[in-house]
Design a protein around this motif. Structure first.
Motif, PDB file in Angstrom:
ATOM      1  N   ARG A 142      -4.057  -1.895 -11.535  1.00 26.45           N
ATOM      2  CA  ARG A 142      -3.187  -1.852 -12.713  1.00 26.45           C
ATOM      3  C   ARG A 142      -1.953  -2.756 -12.564  1.00 26.45           C
ATOM      4  NH1 ARG A 142      -4.614   1.911 -16.378  1.00 26.45           N
ATOM      5  NH2 ARG A 142      -6.096   3.529 -15.728  1.00 26.45           N
ATOM      6  N   PRO A 143      -1.307  -2.789 -11.378  1.00 28.52           N
ATOM      7  CA  PRO A 143      -0.177  -3.720 -11.245  1.00 28.52           C
ATOM      8  C   PRO A 143      -0.583  -5.177 -11.433  1.00 28.52           C
ATOM      9  CG  PRO A 143      -0.079  -2.062  -9.526  1.00 28.52           C
ATOM     10  CD  PRO A 143      -1.397  -1.883 -10.210  1.00 28.52           C
ATOM     11  N   GLN A 144      -1.759  -5.554 -10.977  1.00 22.01           N
ATOM     12  CA  GLN A 144      -2.216  -6.929 -11.154  1.00 22.01           C
ATOM     13  C   GLN A 144      -2.476  -7.229 -12.628  1.00 22.01           C
ATOM     14  OE1 GLN A 144      -5.589  -6.976  -8.557  1.00 22.01           O
ATOM     15  NE2 GLN A 144      -4.342  -6.857  -6.706  1.00 22.01           N
ATOM     16  N   ILE A 145      -3.084  -6.269 -13.327  1.00 19.87           N
ATOM     17  CA  ILE A 145      -3.309  -6.435 -14.770  1.00 19.87           C
ATOM     18  C   ILE A 145      -1.976  -6.606 -15.491  1.00 19.87           C
ATOM     19  CG2 ILE A 145      -4.147  -5.294 -16.853  1.00 19.87           C
ATOM     20  CD1 ILE A 145      -6.303  -3.972 -15.125  1.00 19.87           C
ATOM     21  N   LEU A 164      -0.720  -5.196   2.576  1.00 17.37           N
ATOM     22  CA  LEU A 164       0.105  -6.190   1.898  1.00 17.37           C
ATOM     23  C   LEU A 164       0.094  -5.976   0.387  1.00 17.37           C
ATOM     24  CD1 LEU A 164      -0.776  -9.428   3.910  1.00 17.37           C
ATOM     25  CD2 LEU A 164       1.385  -8.193   3.924  1.00 17.37           C
ATOM     26  N   ALA A 165      -1.085  -5.626  -0.164  1.00 17.31           N
ATOM     27  CA  ALA A 165      -1.178  -5.365  -1.606  1.00 17.31           C
ATOM     28  C   ALA A 165      -0.343  -4.147  -1.982  1.00 17.31           C
ATOM     29  CB  ALA A 165      -2.635  -5.162  -2.003  1.00 17.31           C
ATOM     30  N   ARG A 166      -0.350  -3.130  -1.132  1.00 14.61           N
ATOM     31  CA  ARG A 166       0.478  -1.947  -1.398  1.00 14.61           C
ATOM     32  C   ARG A 166       1.961  -2.323  -1.386  1.00 14.61           C
ATOM     33  NH1 ARG A 166      -1.844   2.998  -1.213  1.00 14.61           N
ATOM     34  NH2 ARG A 166       0.160   3.970  -0.683  1.00 14.61           N
ATOM     35  N   ALA A 167       2.350  -3.140  -0.408  1.00 16.46           N
ATOM     36  CA  ALA A 167       3.745  -3.560  -0.347  1.00 16.46           C
ATOM     37  C   ALA A 167       4.116  -4.373  -1.583  1.00 16.46           C
ATOM     38  CB  ALA A 167       3.979  -4.378   0.928  1.00 16.46           C
ATOM     39  N   ARG A 211       4.280   0.166  -3.031  1.00 10.70           N
ATOM     40  CA  ARG A 211       3.783   1.432  -2.485  1.00 10.70           C
ATOM     41  C   ARG A 211       4.038   1.488  -0.976  1.00 10.70           C
ATOM     42  NH1 ARG A 211      -1.037   0.078  -5.694  1.00 10.70           N
ATOM     43  NH2 ARG A 211      -0.916   1.168  -7.673  1.00 10.70           N
ATOM     44  N   GLU A 212       4.080   2.725  -0.445  1.00 12.14           N
ATOM     45  CA  GLU A 212       4.299   2.896   0.982  1.00 12.14           C
ATOM     46  C   GLU A 212       3.051   2.482   1.767  1.00 12.14           C
ATOM     47  OE1 GLU A 212       6.890   6.480   2.061  1.00 12.14           O
ATOM     48  OE2 GLU A 212       5.826   7.156   0.279  1.00 12.14           O
ATOM     49  N   GLN A 213       3.281   2.117   3.035  1.00 13.35           N
ATOM     50  CA  GLN A 213       2.179   1.746   3.911  1.00 13.35           C
ATOM     51  C   GLN A 213       1.382   2.988   4.314  1.00 13.35           C
ATOM     52  OE1 GLN A 213       1.864  -1.991   5.197  1.00 13.35           O
ATOM     53  NE2 GLN A 213       2.443  -1.569   3.084  1.00 13.35           N
ATOM     54  N   ASN A 218      -4.873   1.559  -3.839  1.00 12.34           N
ATOM     55  CA  ASN A 218      -4.522   2.532  -4.879  1.00 12.34           C
ATOM     56  C   ASN A 218      -4.381   3.954  -4.346  1.00 12.34           C
ATOM     57  OD1 ASN A 218      -4.569   0.570  -6.906  1.00 12.34           O
ATOM     58  ND2 ASN A 218      -6.778   0.749  -7.148  1.00 12.34           N
ATOM     59  N   GLU A 219      -4.517   4.160  -3.036  1.00 14.45           N
ATOM     60  CA  GLU A 219      -4.415   5.501  -2.469  1.00 14.45           C
ATOM     61  C   GLU A 219      -3.023   6.076  -2.707  1.00 14.45           C
ATOM     62  OE1 GLU A 219      -5.868   8.868  -0.261  1.00 14.45           O
ATOM     63  OE2 GLU A 219      -6.772   7.197  -1.341  1.00 14.45           O
ATOM     64  N   ARG A 220      -2.979   7.299  -3.200  1.00 10.75           N
ATOM     65  CA  ARG A 220      -1.703   7.947  -3.496  1.00 10.75           C
ATOM     66  C   ARG A 220      -1.177   8.616  -2.232  1.00 10.75           C
ATOM     67  NH1 ARG A 220      -2.508  11.825  -8.424  1.00 10.75           N
ATOM     68  NH2 ARG A 220      -0.262  11.975  -8.213  1.00 10.75           N
TER      69      ARG A 220
END
Length: 295
Positions: A54-57, A207-210, A214-216, A253-255
């Protein structure tokens, strides 16, 4: 099939830079999908979510490379997508339309029939089945997403395009067999029961989470994500040639933290470690659990 054309200066265009590398990867994959299925630049929502996050979209929309339903781009070649789908900005300026591709195929088929002395009996999609027609681009004019066009101004346009084929669990369009996707590609298979992500997969996901704020993920969370990912792939009988990209999407996308579902398998992150320390700890722990890594 037609090619999705990209200008050789696209890497320096402000829109492309604003989309970031992750968003640009989604733009390219979705563009190839649109060219393959002749959607006239429409990207189904299910395809967008399968190929990216979703962030990429959101980055593609904010950069003006994609449009949502109800967009105000007045350029006559920017289609209005259905709710939940997306339209690639200026797609039909640089890429042939479905009508043009089918007409070109029919002309090529008619030429072949005349050469062979056959009566013209085109099939329903206008393609004569000659593999030589697909060995080169159907349209060779150099194009890409260059300077801002008049379509960047305000305005409205109504209209819709037919829904394109949706992807199946096997990763292709509905009705597309796993054996008919071209020679030289890796065979599709179920995920091995002991499959593990590579160090490169883990680094890419972190890296995508960062990048998304989002947290590591900790080592325990990485192990949990991998176990759940393998089980889902096996439960759904998904077949693929590789699993790293799919796993990266899951991990990205892991919460985590208080927003995670109560009673789930996700463990809260400890605030005592920095992001780089958590990432390194995850890599070291996963290596110790698996004795190495799988590609």
């Amino acid at each position: 099939m037609p090619w999705f054309v990209v200008d050789d200066n696209a890497d320096t265009h402000p829109k492309m830079i604003a989309a970031t590398n992750a968003g640009l990867g989604l733009w390219l994959k979705a563009g190839a999908y649109a060219a393959r299925h002749l959607t006239d630049g429409i990207v189904p929502g299910a395809v967008a979510k399968m190929y990216g996050s979703r962030p990429q979209i959101a980055k593609l929309i904010a950069a003006g490379l994609w449009h949502e339903h109800g967009h105000t781009c007045s350029h006559p070649k920017c289609a209005q997508p259905q709710p939940g789908d997306y339209a690639i900005h200026d797609y039909l300026i640089y890429n042939p339309s479905r009508r043009d591709v089918l007409a070109k195929r029919e002309r090529a088929a008619e030429k072949k029939r005349r050469q062979r002395g056959q009566d013209p009996q085109p099939n329903r999609d206008g393609f004569n089945g000659d593999s030589s027609a697909n060995s080169t681009p159907e349209y060779g004019n150099a194009a890409g997403h260059g300077d801002p066009s008049p379509g960047d101004s305000a305005g409205t346009r109504a209209g819709a395009v037919p829904s394109p084929p949706l992807p199946s669990q096997q990763g292709g369009a509905e009705g597309e067999s796993a054996t008919g996707r071209g020679r030289g590609r890796a065979p599709l298979s179920l995920i091995p029961a002991d499959w593990q992500p590579s160090d490169t997969d883990i680094e890419a996901a972190q890296l995508a989470r960062a990048d998304a704020g989002r947290e590591q993920l900790t080592a325990q969370q990485l192990a949990t994500v991998t176990r759940r990912f393998r089980q889902r792939m096996l439960d759904d009988q998904v077949r693929a040639a590789g699993w790293g990209g799919r796993w990266q999407q899951w991990a990205e996308n892991e919460r985590t933290g208080p927003a995670a579902a109560p009673g789930g398998n996700v463990v809260h992150l400890s605030g005592a470690m920095t992001k780089s320390q958590q990432q390194r700890a995850g890599l070291d722990a996963l290596r110790g659990m698996t004795g190495g890594h799988s590609a």
